[in-house]
Design a protein around this motif. Structure first.
Motif, PDB file in Angstrom:
ATOM      1  N   ARG A  81       0.831  -1.206   0.000  1.00  0.00           N
ATOM      2  CA  ARG A  81       0.000   0.000   0.000  1.00  0.00           C
ATOM      3  C   ARG A  81       0.865   1.256   0.000  1.00  0.00           C
ATOM      4  N   GLY A  82       1.950   1.232   0.754  1.00  0.00           N
ATOM      5  CA  GLY A  82       2.851   2.376   0.763  1.00  0.00           C
ATOM      6  C   GLY A  82       3.504   2.599  -0.593  1.00  0.00           C
ATOM      7  N   ILE A  83       3.941   1.508  -1.231  1.00  0.00           N
ATOM      8  CA  ILE A  83       4.554   1.614  -2.563  1.00  0.00           C
ATOM      9  C   ILE A  83       3.545   2.134  -3.571  1.00  0.00           C
ATOM     10  N   ARG A  84       2.303   1.638  -3.482  1.00  0.00           N
ATOM     11  CA  ARG A  84       1.259   2.101  -4.400  1.00  0.00           C
ATOM     12  C   ARG A  84       0.988   3.583  -4.205  1.00  0.00           C
ATOM     13  N   TRP A  85       0.939   4.027  -2.962  1.00  0.00           N
ATOM     14  CA  TRP A  85       0.718   5.448  -2.694  1.00  0.00           C
ATOM     15  C   TRP A  85       1.864   6.285  -3.258  1.00  0.00           C
ATOM     16  N   GLY A  86       3.070   5.707  -3.246  1.00  0.00           N
ATOM     17  CA  GLY A  86       4.209   6.418  -3.805  1.00  0.00           C
ATOM     18  C   GLY A  86       4.016   6.753  -5.274  1.00  0.00           C
ATOM     19  N   TYR A  87       3.386   5.844  -6.021  1.00  0.00           N
ATOM     20  CA  TYR A  87       3.097   6.125  -7.434  1.00  0.00           C
ATOM     21  C   TYR A  87       2.181   7.336  -7.569  1.00  0.00           C
ATOM     22  N   GLN A  88       1.173   7.432  -6.723  1.00  0.00           N
ATOM     23  CA  GLN A  88       0.259   8.582  -6.771  1.00  0.00           C
ATOM     24  C   GLN A  88       0.985   9.869  -6.395  1.00  0.00           C
ATOM     25  N   LEU A  89       1.822   9.798  -5.375  1.00  0.00           N
ATOM     26  CA  LEU A  89       2.552  10.986  -4.937  1.00  0.00           C
ATOM     27  C   LEU A  89       3.461  11.505  -6.045  1.00  0.00           C
ATOM     28  N   ARG A  90       4.158  10.593  -6.712  1.00  0.00           N
ATOM     29  CA  ARG A  90       5.053  11.028  -7.798  1.00  0.00           C
ATOM     30  C   ARG A  90       4.261  11.587  -8.973  1.00  0.00           C
ATOM     31  N   ALA A  91       3.080  11.018  -9.231  1.00  0.00           N
ATOM     32  CA  ALA A  91       2.234  11.552 -10.307  1.00  0.00           C
ATOM     33  C   ALA A  91       1.753  12.956  -9.974  1.00  0.00           C
ATOM     34  N   ALA A  92       1.679  13.263  -8.668  1.00  0.00           N
ATOM     35  CA  ALA A  92       1.254  14.600  -8.238  1.00  0.00           C
ATOM     36  C   ALA A  92       2.427  15.563  -8.115  1.00  0.00           C
ATOM     37  N   TYR A 125       3.188  13.501   7.532  1.00  0.00           N
ATOM     38  CA  TYR A 125       4.523  12.900   7.466  1.00  0.00           C
ATOM     39  C   TYR A 125       5.165  13.186   6.104  1.00  0.00           C
ATOM     40  N   VAL A 126       4.419  12.989   5.034  1.00  0.00           N
ATOM     41  CA  VAL A 126       4.962  13.233   3.692  1.00  0.00           C
ATOM     42  C   VAL A 126       5.189  14.727   3.475  1.00  0.00           C
ATOM     43  N   VAL A 127       4.264  15.553   3.944  1.00  0.00           N
ATOM     44  CA  VAL A 127       4.401  17.005   3.769  1.00  0.00           C
ATOM     45  C   VAL A 127       5.681  17.502   4.428  1.00  0.00           C
ATOM     46  N   ARG A 128       5.930  17.060   5.642  1.00  0.00           N
ATOM     47  CA  ARG A 128       7.121  17.516   6.364  1.00  0.00           C
ATOM     48  C   ARG A 128       8.402  16.925   5.785  1.00  0.00           C
ATOM     49  N   ARG A 129       8.328  15.684   5.351  1.00  0.00           N
ATOM     50  CA  ARG A 129       9.523  15.019   4.836  1.00  0.00           C
ATOM     51  C   ARG A 129       9.932  15.579   3.484  1.00  0.00           C
ATOM     52  N   GLU A 130       8.948  15.808   2.607  1.00  0.00           N
ATOM     53  CA  GLU A 130       9.240  16.206   1.228  1.00  0.00           C
ATOM     54  C   GLU A 130       8.954  17.674   0.940  1.00  0.00           C
ATOM     55  N   LYS A 131       8.554  18.422   1.990  1.00  0.00           N
ATOM     56  CA  LYS A 131       8.225  19.855   1.831  1.00  0.00           C
ATOM     57  C   LYS A 131       7.162  20.046   0.735  1.00  0.00           C
ATOM     58  N   ALA A 132       6.148  19.185   0.762  1.00  0.00           N
ATOM     59  CA  ALA A 132       5.092  19.212  -0.256  1.00  0.00           C
ATOM     60  C   ALA A 132       3.891  19.997   0.250  1.00  0.00           C
ATOM     61  N   LYS A 133       2.984  20.320  -0.664  1.00  0.00           N
ATOM     62  CA  LYS A 133       1.746  21.002  -0.296  1.00  0.00           C
ATOM     63  C   LYS A 133       0.788  20.011   0.346  1.00  0.00           C
ATOM     64  N   LEU A 134       0.196  20.430   1.452  1.00  0.00           N
ATOM     65  CA  LEU A 134      -0.719  19.556   2.170  1.00  0.00           C
ATOM     66  C   LEU A 134      -1.921  19.184   1.309  1.00  0.00           C
ATOM     67  N   SER A 135      -2.463  20.160   0.574  1.00  0.00           N
ATOM     68  CA  SER A 135      -3.651  19.893  -0.241  1.00  0.00           C
ATOM     69  C   SER A 135      -3.367  18.829  -1.301  1.00  0.00           C
ATOM     70  N   THR A 136      -2.180  18.839  -1.864  1.00  0.00           N
ATOM     71  CA  THR A 136      -1.813  17.854  -2.883  1.00  0.00           C
ATOM     72  C   THR A 136      -1.727  16.455  -2.283  1.00  0.00           C
ATOM     73  N   VAL A 137      -1.083  16.355  -1.130  1.00  0.00           N
ATOM     74  CA  VAL A 137      -0.919  15.058  -0.481  1.00  0.00           C
ATOM     75  C   VAL A 137      -2.271  14.507  -0.027  1.00  0.00           C
ATOM     76  N   VAL A 138      -3.103  15.393   0.530  1.00  0.00           N
ATOM     77  CA  VAL A 138      -4.439  14.967   0.965  1.00  0.00           C
ATOM     78  C   VAL A 138      -5.249  14.452  -0.215  1.00  0.00           C
ATOM     79  N   GLY A 139      -5.095  15.096  -1.367  1.00  0.00           N
ATOM     80  CA  GLY A 139      -5.800  14.648  -2.571  1.00  0.00           C
ATOM     81  C   GLY A 139      -5.417  13.230  -2.960  1.00  0.00           C
ATOM     82  N   THR A 140      -4.121  12.901  -2.863  1.00  0.00           N
ATOM     83  CA  THR A 140      -3.694  11.545  -3.195  1.00  0.00           C
ATOM     84  C   THR A 140      -4.201  10.539  -2.165  1.00  0.00           C
TER      85      THR A 140
END
Length: 355
Positions: free
Chosen positions: A80-91, A126-141
């Motif tokens: 599940r974590g690996i699969r989510w990684g595909y979505q995160l990279r697509a975003a 966790y992803v937002v803080r680790r990768e300095k990403a936008k929260l809205s983008t991560v929540v969408g995935t």
């Protein structure tokens, strides 16, 4: 000067009211699941002979079969974590290591044991803080990730209705709970009311689309759709589909392998009409999956009762079915706790290395 003081007091009062509301919501999020789990456990305690259950757990359970269940628990979370990684990279979010992707899920499920759904928020942060990403983008995935699960549950329900139709019919005929559900679903008032509520909601959404309430709802729907839509166009979408199937195969096997641990469920595997136990396994799996919609601590209570009913449809005794559900739930939960502890150590270690 006086008007400024008045405005400040009004703002302070409204701020205090908002804080109180947030505190109440947080308390309810903790109390309601605990109350649901406690109520279900109390209900079970009045129905079961715990001395007999203890005897079954002490003498009849082959605990070696629980080791592959624990491994499958870890594997399903990692996939599940690996699969989510595909979505995160697509975003547009940088690639994380497989270990970090897995830890995000390990921690989320461990936190969900304490407060349902809080783990979903944690893994996004966790992803937002680790990768300095936008929260809205991560929540969408994350919302899209859960949408994929909903689609799979619907597919599995359809499969169960086809291949296990006699058992499901028996559930509605044999048990009062099943008859109550059938009676509710067959009432025209229910479907008319749902249609009317949907129409009212759509009208209000159109009329008050600029209000804070509907803005929030529309934003969540938009995030979910954007995150879900990207699955069909992103690079690696076929791998995503394969991983989705792999996750749910692992979930199914986590219940099915427990069949081998008890003599009364091994009989289901050798029964000529049960397809090596796959049919009762599928029904138990579907019942358990739908019970997770009820807010509780890691499914404790609702999941156990749902799986108990499923086992009883195939002739497993009430007490035996309870022992089965307790072992199946406890094995997965124990592994989830271990993975949560590992995640804490991993996150602390990676923070030190980063520093």
């Amino acid at each position: 000067m006086g008007s400024n003081n008045t405005e400040s007091k009004i703002q302070a009062t409204s701020g205090d009211g908002s804080k109180r509301k947030d505190v109440i919501e947080k308390i309810l999020k903790i109390i309601i699941p605990i109350g649901v789990s406690a109520a279900m456990i109390i209900w079970m305690s009045h129905k079961l002979d715990f001395h007999k259950i203890w005897s079954i757990l002490s003498h009849d359970c082959n605990y070696w079969w629980l080791l592959p269940v624990m491994i499958l628990t870890m594997l399903s979370y990692s996939i599940r974590g690996i699969r989510w990684g595909y979505q995160l990279r697509a975003a547009g979010i940088p690639r994380m290591s497989v270990a970090s992707e897995s830890v995000s899920i390990f921690s989320a499920y461990a936190i969900n044991l304490l407060v349902p759904y809080l783990g979903e928020a944690w893994r996004c942060v966790y992803v937002v803080r680790r990768e300095k990403a936008k929260l809205s983008t991560v929540v969408g995935t994350d919302l899209a990730d859960r949408s994929s699960d909903f689609v799979m549950i619907v597919i599995l329900l359809g499969l169960a209705l086809v291949v296990a139709h006699p058992a499901l019919t028996q559930f509605f005929d044999k048990y009062q709970f099943g008859r109550d559900i059938e009676g509710i679903l067959s009432r025209w008032e229910l479907w008319t009311g749902l249609a009317a509520a949907a129409a009212i909601f759509i009208i209000c959404d159109i009329k008050y689309k600029n209000s804070k309430f509907f803005k929030g709802i529309n934003l969540s729907i938009s995030r979910m759709w954007q995150g879900f839509k990207v699955i069909f166009t992103m690079e690696g979408r076929w791998t995503y589909l394969f991983l989705t199937i792999a996750i749910w195969v692992c979930y199914f096997l986590k219940i099915y392998l427990v069949f081998f641990a008890f003599p009364f469920t091994r009989e289901l595997i050798t029964h000529p009409g049960y397809a090596y136990g796959l049919l009762p396994g599928l029904v138990a799996f579907v019942f358990g999956s739908f019970s997770m919609a009820i807010p509780s601590n890691g499914g404790l209570g609702p999941w156990n009762i749902a799986v108990m009913y499923a086992m009883m449809l195939y002739g497993v005794g009430h007490t035996d079915a309870a022992a089965f559900s307790i072992v199946a739930w406890s094995t997965q939960t124990f592994m989830t706790i271990l993975l949560g502890i590992y995640s804490m150590i991993y996150i602390a270690a990676t923070k030190k290395r980063s520093a």
